[in-house]
Write a protein that holds these residues in place. Structure first.
Motif, PDB file in Angstrom:
ATOM      1  N   ASP A   1       0.850  -1.193   0.000  1.00 48.00           N
ATOM      2  CA  ASP A   1       0.000   0.000   0.000  1.00 48.00           C
ATOM      3  C   ASP A   1       0.883   1.238   0.000  1.00 48.00           C
TER       4      ASP A   1
ATOM      5  N   ARG B   1      -4.231   2.160  -2.282  1.00 47.55           N
ATOM      6  CA  ARG B   1      -4.691   0.854  -2.768  1.00 47.55           C
ATOM      7  C   ARG B   1      -6.209   0.788  -2.786  1.00 47.55           C
TER       8      ARG B   1
ATOM      9  N   TRP C   1      -2.985  -1.299  -8.197  1.00 53.02           N
ATOM     10  CA  TRP C   1      -2.609  -2.671  -7.829  1.00 53.02           C
ATOM     11  C   TRP C   1      -3.195  -3.679  -8.802  1.00 53.02           C
TER      12      TRP C   1
ATOM     13  N   SER D   1      -5.622   5.478   1.853  1.00 50.25           N
ATOM     14  CA  SER D   1      -4.946   4.339   1.239  1.00 50.25           C
ATOM     15  C   SER D   1      -5.102   4.426  -0.268  1.00 50.25           C
TER      16      SER D   1
END
Length: 243
Positions: free
Chosen positions: A217, A230, A236, A228
């Motif tokens: 992350d 991510r 990702w 975050s």
């Protein structure tokens, strides 16, 4: 509530301490929390402790400032300029602020499982959360996502820091970590990523693929909040990390 009344003249069920004991601290207004620290009131108009707490917030909010942001870094001298606040009240307030900072910034012990962005942010908050310069740090993990340690890689200005991927991965490898979470702070408190943050994350994910060191992350911290990347980007999915 009439703020010029003494606390003793306020109905028992409306007094700050009693309300805290009955309902918990979250229900109290900021002025009431300050009143508990002050213990007594006075100042201009012989204010109650709650009234004095309200007056302190009004004084700190001058020039359209956020009073809580000012309170976080206020000095004893600044507090004692407010009528009704002497050394005893000022030091009590400052001690409470510092204790709150330390409790918030306390990081988990080594080998703690880091299994969420919130857990990662807690581990990094001491290094990043309240800093007035941008810092870039890494959270070093083992293969089971247990905490090995944290490391600040670079320190920049109030608005910019440099974090070359080479330096980041060099530290990860040197520390013997097998997984990593990267993070930096925004002193402004705005935790939304910039285009530069997105591009750096992309480079790090590509580096993680090449080195077989998953980057789990990229967090942005500031002013008590975290974000975050991510969770809010598709990076990702574009650069899978095999985690």
């Amino acid at each position: 509530m009439t703020y010029s009344l003494r606390i003793a003249d306020i109905p028992v069920t409306e007094r700050p301490r009693e309300r805290l004991l009955t309902h918990g601290p979250k229900i109290l207004a900021t002025a009431e929390l300050i009143a508990i620290l002050l213990g007594t009131g006075q100042g201009h108009g012989k204010l109650s402790a709650v009234g004095l707490g309200q007056y302190i917030l009004q004084q700190l909010s001058k020039h359209q400032r956020d009073p809580l942001a000012v309170l976080r870094d206020v000095s004893a001298a600044e507090l004692m300029q407010i009528p009704g606040v002497g050394p005893a009240k000022a030091t009590t307030v400052l001690a409470a602020i510092e204790l709150g900072k330390r409790a918030f910034q306390s990081r988990p012990g080594e080998r703690t499982l880091i299994d969420s962005p919130a857990a990662a942010a807690a581990a990094l908050s001491q290094d990043l959360m309240w800093q007035n310069q941008e810092r870039f740090a890494v959270l070093l993990l083992d293969v089971k996502n247990r905490l090995l340690g944290t490391q600040v890689i670079t320190i920049g200005t109030a608005t910019e820091t440099l974090a070359p991927p080479r330096e980041i991965f060099r530290e990860v490898i040197r520390q013997g970590a097998t997984r990593v979470i990267v993070a930096h702070n925004h002193p402004s408190g705005n935790v939304e990523p910039s285009q530069e943050d997105i591009e750096l994350t992309r480079q790090l994910l590509m580096g993680g693929q090449f080195l077989s060191i998953p980057v789990l992350d990229h967090l942005i911290l500031g002013d008590g909040n975290h974000q975050s990347l991510r969770e809010i980007t598709t990076l990702w999915e574009d650069c899978p990390q095999g985690d």
